[in-house]
Design a protein around this motif. Structure first.
Motif, PDB file in Angstrom:
ATOM      1  N   ALA A 104       0.855  -1.204   0.000  1.00 24.45           N
ATOM      2  CA  ALA A 104       0.000   0.000   0.000  1.00 24.45           C
ATOM      3  C   ALA A 104       0.886   1.248   0.000  1.00 24.45           C
ATOM      4  O   ALA A 104       0.664   2.193  -0.756  1.00 24.45           O
ATOM      5  N   HIS A 105       1.933   1.214   0.803  1.00 28.88           N
ATOM      6  CA  HIS A 105       2.827   2.356   0.907  1.00 28.88           C
ATOM      7  C   HIS A 105       3.496   2.665  -0.432  1.00 28.88           C
ATOM      8  O   HIS A 105       3.591   3.818  -0.843  1.00 28.88           O
ATOM      9  N   THR A 106       3.938   1.631  -1.132  1.00 33.23           N
ATOM     10  CA  THR A 106       4.735   1.825  -2.350  1.00 33.23           C
ATOM     11  C   THR A 106       3.917   2.582  -3.407  1.00 33.23           C
ATOM     12  O   THR A 106       4.417   3.508  -4.047  1.00 33.23           O
ATOM     13  N   VAL A 108       1.187   4.557  -3.004  1.00 35.84           N
ATOM     14  CA  VAL A 108       0.875   5.945  -2.627  1.00 35.84           C
ATOM     15  C   VAL A 108       2.155   6.792  -2.694  1.00 35.84           C
ATOM     16  O   VAL A 108       2.153   7.922  -3.169  1.00 35.84           O
ATOM     17  N   ARG A 109       3.270   6.224  -2.255  1.00 33.67           N
ATOM     18  CA  ARG A 109       4.531   6.991  -2.270  1.00 33.67           C
ATOM     19  C   ARG A 109       4.934   7.364  -3.698  1.00 33.67           C
ATOM     20  O   ARG A 109       5.368   8.465  -3.961  1.00 33.67           O
ATOM     21  N   ARG A 110       4.784   6.384  -4.624  1.00 27.15           N
ATOM     22  CA  ARG A 110       5.169   6.687  -6.013  1.00 27.15           C
ATOM     23  C   ARG A 110       4.350   7.862  -6.550  1.00 27.15           C
ATOM     24  O   ARG A 110       4.873   8.745  -7.219  1.00 27.15           O
ATOM     25  N   ASN A 306       8.677   5.748  14.888  1.00 33.15           N
ATOM     26  CA  ASN A 306       8.184   4.518  15.530  1.00 33.15           C
ATOM     27  C   ASN A 306       8.049   3.374  14.545  1.00 33.15           C
ATOM     28  O   ASN A 306       7.700   3.587  13.393  1.00 33.15           O
ATOM     29  N   ARG A 307       8.333   2.174  15.034  1.00 34.61           N
ATOM     30  CA  ARG A 307       8.135   0.960  14.246  1.00 34.61           C
ATOM     31  C   ARG A 307       7.635  -0.128  15.184  1.00 34.61           C
ATOM     32  O   ARG A 307       7.739  -0.003  16.414  1.00 34.61           O
ATOM     33  N   MET A 308       7.145  -1.240  14.595  1.00 37.52           N
ATOM     34  CA  MET A 308       6.719  -2.400  15.409  1.00 37.52           C
ATOM     35  C   MET A 308       7.363  -3.642  14.798  1.00 37.52           C
ATOM     36  O   MET A 308       7.269  -3.840  13.577  1.00 37.52           O
ATOM     37  N   ALA A 362      12.845   3.032   2.946  1.00 39.57           N
ATOM     38  CA  ALA A 362      11.629   3.174   2.137  1.00 39.57           C
ATOM     39  C   ALA A 362      10.794   4.397   2.499  1.00 39.57           C
ATOM     40  O   ALA A 362      10.089   4.944   1.659  1.00 39.57           O
ATOM     41  N   HIS A 363      10.868   4.827   3.765  1.00 36.92           N
ATOM     42  CA  HIS A 363      10.030   5.964   4.198  1.00 36.92           C
ATOM     43  C   HIS A 363      10.807   7.270   4.267  1.00 36.92           C
ATOM     44  O   HIS A 363      10.311   8.245   4.836  1.00 36.92           O
ATOM     45  N   GLN A 364      12.012   7.283   3.719  1.00 40.88           N
ATOM     46  CA  GLN A 364      12.797   8.526   3.826  1.00 40.88           C
ATOM     47  C   GLN A 364      11.957   9.704   3.344  1.00 40.88           C
ATOM     48  O   GLN A 364      11.201   9.587   2.366  1.00 40.88           O
ATOM     49  N   CYS A 365      12.094  10.816   4.032  1.00 41.88           N
ATOM     50  CA  CYS A 365      11.233  11.981   3.798  1.00 41.88           C
ATOM     51  C   CYS A 365      11.046  12.275   2.307  1.00 41.88           C
ATOM     52  O   CYS A 365      12.012  12.474   1.567  1.00 41.88           O
ATOM     53  N   ALA A 366       9.786  12.326   1.887  1.00 43.54           N
ATOM     54  CA  ALA A 366       9.471  12.584   0.480  1.00 43.54           C
ATOM     55  C   ALA A 366       9.592  14.065   0.152  1.00 43.54           C
ATOM     56  O   ALA A 366       9.600  14.437  -1.018  1.00 43.54           O
TER      57      ALA A 366
END
Ligand code: HEM
Length: 413
Positions: A104-106, A108-110, A306-308, A362-366
């Protein structure tokens, strides 16, 4: 303040680490968290919190967690349900790309990275320069001013307003909505802060529905207008759903607002507290690029992530079972002596400077290219115009652990 971080006696440091609880932070910590961060890095780098979570302070451990999205999940559905219940805040935060995992992240991020294209960002520079100069003119006319309200906070809200092309006379509530929604991410929140956050999400959504309807009826130029680009954007034939579009617009406004305000505020306060570095930057304005990186490292505006864990994993020699919440302390990692030489020292020419202020992986600031542009233009133009600016009273901190910055900084030129 930074001498403390270097000189704390070993037994005091061990005590500080042993007693640290992310849910019971003291005024001393908010004023200067770095002695605590140092104590944790040295004595308990994967510190177990009374609530069962782990608090990470070493650079290498943060990089490991950021880079392994499979074992360190960003999906907050499980964690936020007890905190927010089935509320607007829950829907908002669990739909934002930052709190989702691939795939899902990939997707939306693209779409978002496509909208925040280098062309869209470069196109913002002339308006940004004009805005900064207008604010500097207003400060020149006053002489006594408040650095955050009169300057630092006025910039990102306009920049993101321009990015989504929000009409000028509709921008006023954006800042309060953003502060209320992000405030609800603090480790502990009051009933009032929870209610304020929920109302802000609801009001923001109603406003954005109107804005999106208007934009669908009359699209802007997708090369410059991020909202039009997000409405029209496609990734493998898929667009953002209506819910994803609205919540990620809120997220963009929030992500780029307080963080960038704090970069500017923290930077100008840190330079005034380090006169030799300030003088060096004024004499060598070309150093602005490394100076912005150093400010990001030294006083990171976003201090916690935060991560889990999704499976058993060993980190820093500690075995973590699946389902362990971990806090990634960027502020501590960015002063890890194993990564940075003389890390408690502000050095505007520091190279290399692989700080984690924008995270990594993967989540580095866009929005980091935009944040760097804003920080560079704003700080350099301010210094060129008012090289002798000085603090004119004690700066007041925002009192937040996650977003480090000032509420107000009285200044004089
Ligand atoms: C000094 C300013 C900024 C700082 C320090 C900062 C910091 C960060 C950090 C640490 C993350 C990673 C969060 C995590 O995964 O735990 C992040 C993500 C993000 N930031 Fe920024 N940010 C800044 C400015 C901006 C701006 C100006 C924008 C956009 C206009 C922006 C948009 C985003 C987005 C969309 C994400 C999510 C990326 C993803 O999950 O794939 N940020 N930011």
């Amino acid at each position: 303040m930074n001498a403390n971080a270097r000189d704390l006696a070993p037994d005091l440091a061990a005590d500080l680490a042993a007693n640290f609880d992310i849910e019971k932070l003291t005024g001393e910590f908010y004023a200067d968290p770095y002695p605590t961060y140092r104590a944790l890095r040295e004595h308990a780098p994967v510190k177990l919190m009374p609530n069962g979570s782990r608090f990470l302070t070493r650079y290498d451990d943060l990089v490991t967690a950021y880079k392994n999205t499979k074992l360190f999940s960003s999906d907050k559905r499980r964690e936020f349900l007890p905190k927010y219940g089935n509320s607007p805040l829950y829907e908002h935060h669990t739909t934002s790309l930052v709190f989702n995992d691939p795939p899902a992240h990939t997707r939306v991020r693209r779409l978002i990275m496509g909208a925040l294209s280098p062309r869209a960002i470069a196109g913002m520079e002339p308006d940004l320069i004009a805005l900064v100069d207008r604010l500097l003119d207003a400060i020149a006319a006053k002489r006594r001013f408040e650095l955050i309200g009169d300057f630092a906070a006025a910039i990102p809200i306009e920049v993101i307003g321009n990015l989504l092309d929000v009409p000028r006379d509709e921008r006023e509530p954006l800042r309060d909505w953003s502060l209320a929604i992000l405030g609800a991410l603090e480790p502990v929140i009051s009933a009032q802060a929870f209610a304020r956050g929920n109302k802000a999400v609801t009001d923001f959504l109603s406003y954005l529905e109107l804005l999106v309807d208007r934009r669908r009826a009359k699209p802007g130029n997708p090369d410059r207008d991020v909202l039009t680009c997000l409405i029209q954007g496609e990734d493998n034939g898929e667009r953002l759903t209506a819910k994803e579009l609205l919540h990620n617009c809120i997220f963009l406004l929030n992500a780029g607002h307080e963080t960038t305000t704090n970069l500017i505020g923290n930077g100008l306060v840190a330079l005034s507290e380090h006169p030799a570095q300030k003088k060096r930057l004024i004499e060598h304005p070309a150093m602005i690029k490394t100076a912005v990186e150093e400010i990001l490292r030294f006083e990171s505006s976003n201090q916690l992530g935060n991560r889990m864990t999704t499976g058993p994993v060993e980190l820093g020699g500690v075995a973590l079972p699946a389902g362990t919440p971990v806090t990634l302390c960027i502020g501590a990692a960015n002063r890890d002596p194993l990564q940075f030489s003389d890390p408690e020292h502000l050095d505007i020419a520091r190279t290399p400077n692989r700080h984690l202020a924008f995270a990594t992986g993967a989540h580095q600031c866009a929005g980091m290219a935009l944040a760097r542009l804003e920080g560079g233009i704003t700080i350099s133009r301010f210094l060129a115009r008012f090289p002798d600016y000085a603090l004119n009273g004690p700066p007041i901190r925002g009192g937040r652990a996650r977003f480090r910055g000032f509420l107000s900084v009285p200044c004089v030129i």
